[in-house]
Scaffold this motif. Structure first.
Motif, PDB file in Angstrom:
ATOM      1  N   LEU A 360       0.831  -1.133   0.018  1.00 57.93           N
ATOM      2  CA  LEU A 360      -0.079  -0.021  -0.012  1.00 57.93           C
ATOM      3  C   LEU A 360       1.087   1.296  -0.004  1.00 57.93           C
ATOM      4  CD1 LEU A 360      -3.073   0.863   0.187  1.00 57.93           C
ATOM      5  CD2 LEU A 360      -2.593   1.117   2.735  1.00 57.93           C
ATOM      6  N   THR A 361       0.785   2.083  -1.164  1.00 58.25           N
ATOM      7  CA  THR A 361       1.827   3.047  -1.251  1.00 58.25           C
ATOM      8  C   THR A 361       0.911   4.437  -1.258  1.00 58.25           C
ATOM      9  OG1 THR A 361       3.366   1.601  -2.414  1.00 58.25           O
ATOM     10  CG2 THR A 361       3.508   3.902  -3.122  1.00 58.25           C
ATOM     11  N   PRO A 362       1.366   5.397  -0.596  1.00 62.24           N
ATOM     12  CA  PRO A 362       0.787   6.601  -0.515  1.00 62.24           C
ATOM     13  C   PRO A 362       1.346   7.535  -1.924  1.00 62.24           C
ATOM     14  CG  PRO A 362       2.683   6.575   1.172  1.00 62.24           C
ATOM     15  CD  PRO A 362       2.644   5.236   0.557  1.00 62.24           C
ATOM     16  N   VAL A 363       0.301   8.270  -2.406  1.00 63.04           N
ATOM     17  CA  VAL A 363       0.869   9.394  -3.287  1.00 63.04           C
ATOM     18  C   VAL A 363       1.435  10.165  -2.582  1.00 63.04           C
ATOM     19  CG1 VAL A 363      -0.198  11.048  -5.038  1.00 63.04           C
ATOM     20  CG2 VAL A 363      -1.187   8.451  -4.907  1.00 63.04           C
ATOM     21  N   PRO A 364       2.724  10.718  -3.190  1.00 58.79           N
ATOM     22  CA  PRO A 364       3.482  11.510  -2.470  1.00 58.79           C
ATOM     23  C   PRO A 364       3.165  13.087  -2.547  1.00 58.79           C
ATOM     24  CG  PRO A 364       4.801  10.766  -4.316  1.00 58.79           C
ATOM     25  CD  PRO A 364       3.327  10.202  -4.359  1.00 58.79           C
ATOM     26  N   THR A 365       2.061  13.315  -1.903  1.00 59.86           N
ATOM     27  CA  THR A 365       1.435  14.457  -2.205  1.00 59.86           C
ATOM     28  C   THR A 365       2.306  15.486  -1.029  1.00 59.86           C
ATOM     29  OG1 THR A 365      -0.430  13.979  -0.985  1.00 59.86           O
ATOM     30  CG2 THR A 365      -0.789  14.360  -3.372  1.00 59.86           C
ATOM     31  N   ALA A 366       2.093  16.866  -1.017  1.00 60.35           N
ATOM     32  CA  ALA A 366       2.643  17.666  -0.053  1.00 60.35           C
ATOM     33  C   ALA A 366       1.929  17.709   1.103  1.00 60.35           C
ATOM     34  CB  ALA A 366       3.082  19.094  -0.852  1.00 60.35           C
ATOM     35  N   PRO A 367       2.075  18.052   2.263  1.00 60.10           N
ATOM     36  CA  PRO A 367       1.278  18.283   3.321  1.00 60.10           C
ATOM     37  C   PRO A 367       0.159  19.505   3.021  1.00 60.10           C
ATOM     38  CG  PRO A 367       3.204  17.611   4.157  1.00 60.10           C
ATOM     39  CD  PRO A 367       3.604  17.919   2.776  1.00 60.10           C
ATOM     40  N   GLY A 368      -0.894  19.272   3.220  1.00 56.30           N
ATOM     41  CA  GLY A 368      -1.979  20.523   3.080  1.00 56.30           C
ATOM     42  C   GLY A 368      -2.150  20.949   1.570  1.00 56.30           C
ATOM     43  N   GLY A 369      -1.604  19.960   0.624  1.00 56.62           N
ATOM     44  CA  GLY A 369      -1.781  20.343  -0.645  1.00 56.62           C
ATOM     45  C   GLY A 369      -2.799  19.850  -1.476  1.00 56.62           C
ATOM     46  N   LEU A 370      -3.690  19.129  -0.687  1.00 57.24           N
ATOM     47  CA  LEU A 370      -5.067  18.619  -1.343  1.00 57.24           C
ATOM     48  C   LEU A 370      -6.165  19.200  -0.643  1.00 57.24           C
ATOM     49  CD1 LEU A 370      -4.315  14.733  -1.681  1.00 57.24           C
ATOM     50  CD2 LEU A 370      -4.261  16.308  -3.594  1.00 57.24           C
ATOM     51  N   PRO A 371      -7.221  19.196  -1.393  1.00 57.12           N
ATOM     52  CA  PRO A 371      -8.527  19.518  -0.686  1.00 57.12           C
ATOM     53  C   PRO A 371      -8.749  18.570   0.599  1.00 57.12           C
ATOM     54  CG  PRO A 371      -8.966  19.561  -2.901  1.00 57.12           C
ATOM     55  CD  PRO A 371      -7.560  19.012  -2.837  1.00 57.12           C
ATOM     56  N   GLY A 372      -9.338  19.097   1.664  1.00 57.74           N
ATOM     57  CA  GLY A 372      -9.660  18.272   2.861  1.00 57.74           C
ATOM     58  C   GLY A 372     -10.341  16.867   2.874  1.00 57.74           C
ATOM     59  N   ASP A 373     -11.186  16.996   1.932  1.00 60.44           N
ATOM     60  CA  ASP A 373     -12.302  15.925   1.521  1.00 60.44           C
ATOM     61  C   ASP A 373     -11.765  15.257   0.499  1.00 60.44           C
ATOM     62  OD1 ASP A 373     -14.440  14.123   1.328  1.00 60.44           O
ATOM     63  OD2 ASP A 373     -15.759  15.700   1.206  1.00 60.44           O
ATOM     64  N   LEU A 374     -11.506  13.731   0.671  1.00 55.41           N
ATOM     65  CA  LEU A 374     -10.878  13.010  -0.400  1.00 55.41           C
ATOM     66  C   LEU A 374     -11.666  11.933  -0.863  1.00 55.41           C
ATOM     67  CD1 LEU A 374      -7.151  12.805   0.191  1.00 55.41           C
ATOM     68  CD2 LEU A 374      -8.260  14.271  -1.414  1.00 55.41           C
ATOM     69  N   GLY A 375     -13.103  12.092  -0.471  1.00 54.49           N
ATOM     70  CA  GLY A 375     -14.070  11.005  -0.660  1.00 54.49           C
ATOM     71  C   GLY A 375     -14.632  11.236  -2.250  1.00 54.49           C
ATOM     72  N   TYR A 376     -14.151  12.052  -3.111  1.00 51.92           N
ATOM     73  CA  TYR A 376     -14.628  12.413  -4.378  1.00 51.92           C
ATOM     74  C   TYR A 376     -13.622  12.705  -5.437  1.00 51.92           C
ATOM     75  CZ  TYR A 376     -18.571  13.243  -1.346  1.00 51.92           C
ATOM     76  OH  TYR A 376     -19.592  12.962  -0.814  1.00 51.92           O
ATOM     77  N   PHE A 377     -13.358  11.567  -6.004  1.00 53.58           N
ATOM     78  CA  PHE A 377     -11.964  11.813  -6.918  1.00 53.58           C
ATOM     79  C   PHE A 377     -12.291  10.778  -8.200  1.00 53.58           C
ATOM     80  CE2 PHE A 377     -10.666   8.253  -4.134  1.00 53.58           C
ATOM     81  CZ  PHE A 377     -10.665   7.164  -4.916  1.00 53.58           C
ATOM     82  N   VAL A 378     -11.672  11.237  -9.198  1.00 47.66           N
ATOM     83  CA  VAL A 378     -12.097  10.619 -10.579  1.00 47.66           C
ATOM     84  C   VAL A 378     -10.582  10.335 -11.204  1.00 47.66           C
ATOM     85  CG1 VAL A 378     -13.211  10.697 -12.733  1.00 47.66           C
ATOM     86  CG2 VAL A 378     -14.175  11.962 -10.788  1.00 47.66           C
ATOM     87  N   VAL A 379     -10.179   9.320 -11.683  1.00 47.25           N
ATOM     88  CA  VAL A 379      -9.188   9.067 -12.158  1.00 47.25           C
ATOM     89  C   VAL A 379      -9.005   9.174 -13.741  1.00 47.25           C
ATOM     90  CG1 VAL A 379      -7.234   7.055 -12.682  1.00 47.25           C
ATOM     91  CG2 VAL A 379      -8.446   7.017 -10.636  1.00 47.25           C
ATOM     92  N   SER A 380      -8.047   9.725 -14.442  1.00 54.21           N
ATOM     93  CA  SER A 380      -7.848   9.849 -15.765  1.00 54.21           C
ATOM     94  C   SER A 380      -7.930   8.620 -16.328  1.00 54.21           C
ATOM     95  CB  SER A 380      -6.568  10.763 -16.172  1.00 54.21           C
ATOM     96  OG  SER A 380      -5.496  10.007 -15.640  1.00 54.21           O
ATOM     97  N   PRO A 381      -8.285   8.624 -18.055  1.00 51.81           N
ATOM     98  CA  PRO A 381      -8.415   7.461 -18.679  1.00 51.81           C
ATOM     99  C   PRO A 381      -6.970   6.861 -18.615  1.00 51.81           C
ATOM    100  CG  PRO A 381      -9.568   9.158 -19.788  1.00 51.81           C
ATOM    101  CD  PRO A 381      -8.988   9.702 -18.550  1.00 51.81           C
ATOM    102  N   ASP A 382      -5.795   7.395 -18.507  1.00 51.53           N
ATOM    103  CA  ASP A 382      -4.457   6.757 -18.691  1.00 51.53           C
ATOM    104  C   ASP A 382      -4.060   6.515 -17.403  1.00 51.53           C
ATOM    105  OD1 ASP A 382      -4.029   9.215 -17.682  1.00 51.53           O
ATOM    106  OD2 ASP A 382      -2.342   9.722 -19.399  1.00 51.53           O
TER     107      ASP A 382
END
Length: 486
Positions: A360-382
């Motif tokens: 299980l690998t975390p996506v290396p985003t910067a702390p505080g760089g993402l919206p606080g609510d991650l229940g709604y995401f959509v992956v690109s076709p590639d």
């Protein structure tokens, strides 16, 4: 969110499409040339630059009968969708319902007078109809509600006499008489774009049920659709598959979460279940074989053992999506248990589960760089990027999964919140809802790293996309399109 009938809320008939959470309104065809777009009058099929005309599949937001839940066929010749239809009486509805459900409703209806009698005895202190119904079987969805309405048709005088014994019961009678509620039948339909036209032939009905049928997803390689059938618990569903040619559906798993996805081979499905209880935030991520090598629905023996891919504390709605290489993307809280205190101050993060479920690998985003609510995401076709929308604001971000680089495509605006999931037109083009124009109003936007952001709905009426974003204050009385940004 549009004001919804008080009685419908009490009886649990609110469709998912009208909920005050981000949900899908746009579904791009496989080649990105056109999209199915849900507006207030129904489902439209539009190319970029088109102005909406008559809907391909009409609906009415006033009667909660908007179609939705689109999943395109792999060749782009059409799509599968869900919709609901309301019939004024049980006799008119029962011919559209599977025999097993008809039998269930008519059997349950026999016990409704006794149930109302018990309800009045236990709710003698109730001051409102809501308090009276709280915790009763009448708040359950599907056959329970249908049975009550059917019994009320046949024995209205008897049931009214019992309800009149208290103010709460009298309030319920008034709501029943004013709302003129009918029997709601849910459908999964197949739309062939060559034959289905505005005002013309109807879509082909694949399945019907009194229980909500939601989230149809067509296999990328086989003529099979997977979907959820909502059960009595609001956040619990049955995961099922059905051949597009028709036939009886097959249940693959019970009490699953509200998100699932096909694996790249088009034969397996990933989904979540609660670790303990039906509403637990501790979730297991599973994978099950749905189809055999010939693309037919797999037997129990062929399905084999359900794979356990991960265990995580996941924010609602427990979203899970496959990447094209077979890995699985989830959002979760990075918690170590046990811990001191009761309110852990940690941010949700995106994680990638390996194909074999061993890492299980975390996506290396910067702390505080993402919206606080991650229940709604959509992956690109590639599978290289993911778009993230935040339910508590109108911010939209794009994250590169390998590097964690985050681009804020649309910043948050005070008092506005997202009610529309982003949708990828292609691997590099993202469409989403954002404030635009003067005065600023919710519009359908498109973004790419190369071309920046522009509106796809600049020529549309403001009303067409007014509900794609929502004001946090006065949202019941003030339409979004009429409100000015602070």
């Amino acid at each position: 969110m549009k004001p919804t009938s008080h009685f419908l809320l009490l009886l649990g008939l609110v469709l998912m499409v009208t909920g005050c959470l981000p949900h899908e309104r746009v579904w791009w065809s496989p080649d990105g040339s056109h999209a199915a777009v849900l507006l207030k009058d129904g489902l439209h099929v539009l190319k970029p630059g088109d102005t909406p005309g008559a809907p391909l599949v009409a609906g009415s937001s006033q009667s909660a009968e908007l179609p939705g839940g689109v999943s395109w066929l792999p060749d782009g010749s059409g799509f599968v969708m869900v919709r609901s239809r309301t019939f004024p009486t049980w006799d008119l509805a029962r011919v559209h319902i599977p025999a097993k459900e008809v039998e269930e409703v008519e059997r349950l209806s026999l016990g409704v007078p006794g149930l109302v009698e018990a309800l009045m005895a236990s709710g003698v202190a109730a001051k409102t109809s809501q308090e009276l119904l709280q915790g009763s079987p009448l708040t359950k969805r599907g056959p329970q509600i249908a049975a009550f309405l059917y019994a009320y048709e046949r024995k209205q005088q008897l049931i009214d006499a019992m309800l009149k014994r208290s103010p709460a019961g009298q309030e319920l009678i008034k709501q029943l008489q004013q709302e003129k509620i009918g029997q709601v039948v849910h459908e999964i339909c197949v739309v062939d774009l060559k034959t289905v036209k505005p005002g013309g032939p109807e879509p082909r009905v694949l399945l019907r049920s009194l229980r909500d049928l939601t989230s149809p997803k067509v296999s990328s390689r086989h003529a099979t659709v997977a979907f959820l059938r909502m059960m009595e618990e609001d956040e619990s569903a049955s995961l099922e598959v059905c051949a597009l040619k028709g036939g009886e559906p097959t249940v693959l798993a019970q009490q699953v979460g509200l998100s699932f996805d096909w694996s790249p081979n088009g034969r397996s499905l990933v989904y979540t279940t609660a670790f303990s209880g039906t509403g637990s935030v501790m979730r297991r991520v599973h994978r099950v074989t749905a189809l055999d090598e010939k693309g037919e629905v797999a037997s129990e023996e062929t399905r084999g053992t359900v794979e356990n891919l991960a265990l995580a504390v996941m924010p609602s709605p427990n979203r899970v999506q496959n990447l094209p290489d077979g890995r699985v993307l989830i959002s979760a809280l990075p918690l170590t248990l046990p811990m001191a205190g009761t309110e852990p101050e940690v941010e949700s993060r995106l994680y990638i589960i390996s194909v074999d479920g061993k890492t299980l690998t975390p996506v290396p985003t910067a702390p505080g760089g993402l919206p606080g609510d991650l229940g709604y995401f959509v992956v690109s076709p590639d599978g290289k990027r993911v778009a993230v929308a935040e339910g508590g604001s109108d911010a939209v971000a794009v994250v590169e999964l390998d590097s964690g680089k985050t681009t804020m495509v649309s910043p948050a605006h005070p008092n506005w919140q997202c009610r529309t999931l982003p949708a990828w037109k292609s691997a590099t083009e993202l469409t989403f809802a954002a404030l635009d124009g003067s005065p600023a109003a919710p519009r359908w936007m498109i973004w790419s790293e190369e071309s920046g952001t522009r509106s796809l709905s600049a020529s549309w009426s403001a009303e067409a996309t007014a509900e794609w974003l929502e004001l946090k204050t006065n949202r019941e009385s003030q339409p979004a399109a009429e409100a000015k940004t602070p």
